[in-house]
Write a protein that holds these residues in place. Structure first.
Motif, mmCIF file in Angstrom:
data_model
loop_
_atom_site.group_PDB
_atom_site.id
_atom_site.type_symbol
_atom_site.label_atom_id
_atom_site.label_comp_id
_atom_site.label_asym_id
_atom_site.label_seq_id
_atom_site.Cartn_x
_atom_site.Cartn_y
_atom_site.Cartn_z
ATOM 1 N N VAL A 270 83.729 75.720 7.495
ATOM 2 C CA VAL A 270 84.334 74.454 7.057
ATOM 3 C C VAL A 270 85.112 73.808 8.212
ATOM 4 N N GLY A 271 85.890 74.617 8.918
ATOM 5 C CA GLY A 271 86.685 74.076 10.012
ATOM 6 C C GLY A 271 85.838 73.534 11.139
ATOM 7 N N LEU A 272 84.820 74.272 11.576
ATOM 8 C CA LEU A 272 83.957 73.809 12.662
ATOM 9 C C LEU A 272 83.182 72.563 12.257
ATOM 10 N N THR A 273 82.750 72.506 10.987
ATOM 11 C CA THR A 273 82.053 71.303 10.508
ATOM 12 C C THR A 273 82.953 70.073 10.600
ATOM 13 N N CYS A 274 84.214 70.239 10.213
ATOM 14 C CA CYS A 274 85.160 69.121 10.292
ATOM 15 C C CYS A 274 85.394 68.698 11.740
ATOM 16 N N ILE A 275 85.492 69.661 12.650
ATOM 17 C CA ILE A 275 85.690 69.337 14.069
ATOM 18 C C ILE A 275 84.508 68.543 14.608
ATOM 19 N N ILE A 276 83.290 68.966 14.247
ATOM 20 C CA ILE A 276 82.099 68.237 14.707
ATOM 21 C C ILE A 276 82.090 66.816 14.165
ATOM 22 N N LEU A 277 82.414 66.656 12.886
ATOM 23 C CA LEU A 277 82.452 65.311 12.294
ATOM 24 C C LEU A 277 83.500 64.435 12.965
ATOM 25 N N LEU A 278 84.681 65.002 13.236
ATOM 26 C CA LEU A 278 85.752 64.225 13.865
ATOM 27 C C LEU A 278 85.378 63.807 15.289
ATOM 28 N N LEU A 279 84.805 64.731 16.069
ATOM 29 C CA LEU A 279 84.394 64.391 17.434
ATOM 30 C C LEU A 279 83.298 63.335 17.426
ATOM 31 N N THR A 280 82.360 63.450 16.467
ATOM 32 C CA THR A 280 81.299 62.443 16.354
ATOM 33 C C THR A 280 81.882 61.081 16.001
#
Length: 725
Positions: A270-280
């Motif tokens: 969940v955390g890594l998915t959120c980081i990827i979405l935020l960076l995108t």
């Protein structure tokens, strides 16, 4: 040939001026000027004048204390309102997730992050002078608060049994622990606010200059590393203790690595998915910045998605993913902070107050310069002090300016503090109406938001290359601030960095540079002889000193090779006395004059120092027997002119040393004068009894050229032959 003609044509087109005036020394110039008559006031008169009140003065003071009274009546609704609304909504949407996320850094429940995103922001609208900065929670300040809270109320890991009674006891323990940490955070806000208010009313806004850019950037980079490492346990779902103080970054890293095998896979995904979405999302906003009317609010989108997924899949119960938990609805009643806590917190409050003010005023100056208005540093201190101290009565922790939100507020069209007030209203709606909806939000989502927002500060590692090319001293300040803050903790690191920065200032003032000046032909302009080929030397030695101090400048003037004078009065006088003692009393009377003439010669040296750095002359330390053989001096000078234009102050020891040097040169027939001495320095020399019968104000000249002409006239036709004018 064509190039020479172009230069001649350019010179013909250059504007010229011709001024005929007397050669002014200080005595002559002061005799022709009339000073304004000022009646000195006693201390009582000054106090009475400052306490005197008139309607105009009261109105000015009120407008200064509450700037909103000045700009709000003139607010151009048609031009500014739409931009402020868009900016306020965008910033408010960004305030929500950051307020929740930074509460984890401050070691307090998430709702207090929302309180800190409402009250201070609303108060700053009335008292702040910057139109574009976004006040509220900030990672560095939250990290400092969390360090103090953990130190005062240590964290303990309690294993949970299947017994429901034990679980209840554990929940009660955590509730009591969080309540105590909130008290610590609130007390820090109150103390930091009082400190900022005191500094503001005492007009101490200049303290920010001691936190130089390399120091602040090194400090914030270390703080970003602290924050990043502290969020790893939330990102991975690992349960570890919190640490504070020296080497806390090492302890936290060790604790995370030692329990890396207990990582909660669902939490990490969940955390890594959120980081990827935020960076995108940030990349999209950056690439399509000109096409998008407002930035895509990826943070609130991620929060909404994370909350929905967590609630729909019941991540807390099914996969043991930790969530935000209870978020009480409504505002709390005001309460007086409990300031009877550990007195050691006062030092932490001072550090938080100064760092918070430095971050806010630096961003405010950037936007003020960009948009063409001014800010008042002292009023900014007062505004931040009110935000922190008054906000502490409503359970807020210390706040300052957020760089990321400020850029959003300015970039989305914000024009005034109205945008900040609207963002506070957005947060208020969440607190009183829909805050409970975010209770299923996973903590790993907040950790991802914090980590992504650290990207800008972590990019400051590039400063190492920049400062390596521009200034080694600033690089040293950056490195000391970073290393000390990283390993000693933010509070001790800041103190160490400020101390080192002050030491570098002392080093640079005690190791000043100098320049040997020469005349540009047919002008009254004097430049460095080693920088320009056209600059010619004079029969008078010209020396420009960056700063005057006893040791370095004294040894400079007494070193014959440094100034290319070939004259060291101390050695000449010592050799003269030794030669006179050896003279036979019954010898020819003319022998004494011959001995004195011989004693005026100096030792030749082939080693000349590089211009701008002081040579360590070993001549004065050599035995006097080695000076018995003299050769002709390398330069026949009759005057020494000191350019005091760059000199800011002279202390008592420096004045005594300067006076002694002037007297020594006069004894060997070298006239010393000073050019470009400012009135404050002249007044300081007068106060220190520098002037007497032998050293008068006649040796002070208004400019270098005045001094050169006076020296040429003083020494007759020999000096006049060297002049190009």
């Amino acid at each position: 040939m064509e190039h020479a003609q172009e230069e001649e044509a350019c010179l013909e087109q250059t504007q010229r001026y011709c001024v005929q005036r007397p050669i002014y020394n200080q005595e002559l110039l002061q005799g022709q000027l009339h000073r304004r008559q000022r009646t000195p006031q006693t201390l009582g008169q000054k106090i009475a004048h400052s306490c005197r009140c008139s309607s105009k003065k009261a109105k000015s003071s009120l407008y200064s204390f509450m700037p909103i009274l000045k700009w709000l009546p003139r607010y151009p609704v048609k031009e500014y309102l739409l931009g402020d609304i868009i900016s306020g909504v965008s910033t408010g949407i960004m305030q929500l997730p950051q307020g929740l996320a930074y509460s984890l850094l401050a070691a307090v429940p998430p709702v207090f992050g929302l309180y800190s995103s409402f009250y201070p922001v609303f108060l700053y609208t009335f008292f702040g002078t910057s139109r574009h900065i976004s006040i509220g929670t900030f990672a560095v300040i939250s990290m400092m608060v969390g360090g103090v809270a953990v130190r005062e109320v240590p964290d303990e890991i309690i294993s949970l049994d299947s017994n429901s009674t034990n679980i209840t006891d554990v929940l009660e323990y955590y509730s009591a622990r969080d309540a105590k940490r909130v008290q610590v955070a609130v007390t820090l806000a109150f103390l930091a606010g009082l400190i900022q208010l005191s500094l503001g009313f005492l007009r101490f806004g200049f303290v920010a200059i001691y936190l130089t850019e390399p120091l602040v950037r090194g400090f914030t980079t270390a703080a970003a590393v602290h924050v990043f490492i502290s969020q790893l346990k939330y990102l991975l779902g690992i349960q570890t203790s919190r640490f504070s103080g020296p080497l806390s970054v090492v302890y936290v890293s060790t604790a995370v690595l030692s329990k890396i095998t207990t990582t909660n896979i669902a939490t990490m995904i969940v955390g890594l998915t959120c980081i990827i979405l935020l960076l995108t999302g940030k990349k999209i906003n950056r690439r399509f910045k000109k096409k998008l009317p407002v930035p895509v609010p990826m943070e609130i989108i991620v929060v909404i998605i994370g909350t929905g997924v967590s609630a729909g899949m019941n991540l807390n119960e099914s996969y043991k993913v930790k969530v935000v938990g209870s978020i009480p609805q409504g505002l709390r009643a005001p309460a007086v902070p409990q300031i009877q806590l550990n007195p050691a917190m006062l030092g932490d409050a001072v550090a938080i107050a100064i760092v918070g003010f430095s971050m806010a005023v630096s961003m405010a100056k950037i936007f003020a310069l960009k948009h063409g208005y001014t800010i008042d540093g002292n009023q900014e201190l007062i505004a931040l002090g009110i935000c922190n101290s008054v906000g502490s009565f409503f359970q807020t922790f210390p706040i300052t300016c957020s760089m990321s939100r400020s850029l959003v507020q300015e970039g989305t069209g914000g024009k005034t503090q109205i945008a900040g007030a609207l963002s506070a209203v957005i947060v208020l709606l969440v607190i009183v109406a829909i805050g409970y909806l975010f209770e299923p939000l996973p903590q790993t989502v907040l950790a991802g938001i914090v980590m992504v927002n650290l990207k800008g500060m972590l990019k400051q590692f590039r400063d190492i290359r920049h400062f390596w090319r521009t200034s080694k001293i600033e690089l040293a300040i950056w490195m000391v601030a970073f290393v000390a803050s990283l390993f000693l903790g933010l509070e001790y690191g800041l103190l160490t960095a400020v101390t080192f920065a002050i030491i570098t200032v002392i080093y640079r003032t005690q190791r000043p540079k100098y320049r040997i000046l020469g005349q540009i032909p047919n002008t009254d302009i004097y430049c460095d002889v080693e920088e320009y080929e056209e600059v010619g030397t004079c029969s008078s030695a010209l020396c420009s000193l960056i700063q005057w101090n006893k040791d370095s400048c004294g040894s400079l003037l007494l070193c014959p090779t440094t100034l290319h004078t070939g004259v060291n009065p101390s050695i000449i006088l010592a050799a003269r006395r030794k030669a006179l003692k050896r003279a036979v009393p019954s010898a020819n009377p003319g022998m004494k004059n011959d001995v004195e003439a011989t004693a005026k010669h100096e030792i030749a040296s082939d080693d000349l120092p590089v211009n701008g750095k002081f040579a360590e002359s070993s001549v004065q330390d050599m035995p006097l027997d080695e000076h018995e053989h003299f050769v002709l001096p390398k330069a026949n000078i009759h005057s020494l002119i000191l350019d005091f234009t760059p000199v800011n102050f002279v202390d008592s020891v420096g004045a005594k040393t300067l006076k002694s040097i002037i007297q020594k040169f006069n004894e060997v027939g070298v006239f010393v004068c000073i050019a470009g001495c400012s009135d404050p320095v002249t007044n300081e020399l007068t106060r220190l009894n520098f002037f007497d019968k032998s050293i008068t104000r006649e040796l002070l000249f208004h400019s270098i050229h005045d001094a050169v002409l006076a020296c040429q006239m003083k020494h007759g036709s020999a000096a006049q032959a060297d002049s190009n004018l």
